[in-house]
Enzyme design. Sequence first.
Site, PDB file in Angstrom:
ATOM      1  N   LYS A  54       0.847  -1.204   0.000  1.00  0.00           N
ATOM      2  CA  LYS A  54       0.000   0.000   0.000  1.00  0.00           C
ATOM      3  C   LYS A  54       0.878   1.247   0.000  1.00  0.00           C
ATOM      4  O   LYS A  54       0.671   2.168  -0.783  1.00  0.00           O
ATOM      5  CB  LYS A  54      -0.930   0.003   1.217  1.00  0.00           C
ATOM      6  N   GLN A  98      -4.565  -1.248   9.475  1.00  0.00           N
ATOM      7  CA  GLN A  98      -4.638  -2.619   8.962  1.00  0.00           C
ATOM      8  C   GLN A  98      -5.269  -3.545  10.000  1.00  0.00           C
ATOM      9  O   GLN A  98      -4.874  -3.547  11.169  1.00  0.00           O
ATOM     10  CB  GLN A  98      -3.221  -3.097   8.589  1.00  0.00           C
ATOM     11  N   ASP A 121     -11.064   3.301   4.028  1.00  0.00           N
ATOM     12  CA  ASP A 121     -11.565   1.925   4.011  1.00  0.00           C
ATOM     13  C   ASP A 121     -13.089   1.883   3.914  1.00  0.00           C
ATOM     14  O   ASP A 121     -13.670   0.836   3.651  1.00  0.00           O
ATOM     15  CB  ASP A 121     -11.180   1.220   5.322  1.00  0.00           C
TER      16      ASP A 121
HETATM   17  N1  GUN Z   1      -7.196  -6.411   6.406  1.00  0.00           N
HETATM   18  C1  GUN Z   1      -7.583  -7.188   5.376  1.00  0.00           C
HETATM   19  N2  GUN Z   1      -8.235  -6.450   4.457  1.00  0.00           N
HETATM   20  C2  GUN Z   1      -8.270  -5.184   4.927  1.00  0.00           C
HETATM   21  C3  GUN Z   1      -8.789  -3.961   4.421  1.00  0.00           C
HETATM   22  O1  GUN Z   1      -9.383  -3.887   3.340  1.00  0.00           O
HETATM   23  N3  GUN Z   1      -8.604  -2.873   5.204  1.00  0.00           N
HETATM   24  C4  GUN Z   1      -7.964  -2.932   6.389  1.00  0.00           C
HETATM   25  N4  GUN Z   1      -7.845  -1.807   7.092  1.00  0.00           N
HETATM   26  N5  GUN Z   1      -7.460  -4.048   6.884  1.00  0.00           N
HETATM   27  C5  GUN Z   1      -7.615  -5.167   6.158  1.00  0.00           C
END
Ligand code: GUN
Length: 300
Positions: A54, A98, A121
């Site tokens: 990311k 995350q 998100d």
């Molecule tokens: N962990 C697995 N997928 C995601 C996501 O799309 N966003 C976040 N913040 N954590 C994750």
Amino acid sequence: MTAQIIDGKSYAEGLRGRIAGHVARLKAEHGITPGLAVVIVGHDPASQIYVSNKARQTVEVGMYSEKYELPDTAPEAEVLALIEKLNADPKIHGILVQLPLPRQVDPNKVIATISPDKDVDCFTPASVGKVQIGLPGPVACTPLGCLMLLRDFVGDLAGKHAVIVGRSNLVGKPMAQLLLRENCTVTVAHSRTVDLPGVVRGADIVVAAVGRPLMIKGDWIKPGAAVIDVGINRIAAPEKGEGKTRTVGDVDFAAAKDVAGWITPVPGGVGPMTIACLLANTVTTASLINGLAPPSDLTP
Ligand code: GUN
């Protein structure tokens, strides 16, 4: 029929190119550099890889990136204080924490602390509500990626019967909202659905998001249907050697591709879209925070 393969890797590359163009315009015309902060608590190896990807892709499209790595013993108060600091930081337009988090940190409290204006998100109740009533704002990344692929490959979705298998807050529920907004007739199926194969056989669009390897069989698919496989599952692959694994989706791709009209492979389908849509959401929130309309090709 042999399905057209929906190449999400290639679509995501093109999307990142468009995002880079929007970022360049925001900088040149408005002096705004969209900024994304990613926060990871603990040392889960899969999460570490996601977060590094990311942060790298954020920089590649010309955005500002901050990455915070907290130990897995970090107290909840420390995580919440970091989010408050990022909420107040004008360089930051998107905050991603995350998941999963270590046990001492309540994910609901974390999500409730993220400013909805920076909620890339689309996890906060305010952001979820905006998607439901069609107000501008970030949209859950994986469903947004699925929608972009469906629109690009299938075209007009109005009137189609979409069956979503899985009712998670992360994928199933927001996907249902987005497909309703496209004027689909939407069914959300789940573990208590009676005659799941029969329900899926009625679908013009199938979105599989259950996290069960190869659960959806080829003979469940209506000829010509669009099949979007969100699943990412590791299974044993003894043919590759002892102890080896391979990645498969929730759909039995080998069988379904002979029946479907379009199908996403795993890997290389929906997966690459998720981070690209996170970047798209950061452009959206950076625009809205500054009183600008978000680019129309990045939001539904
Ligand atoms: N962990 C697995 N997928 C995601 C996501 O799309 N966003 C976040 N913040 N954590 C994750």
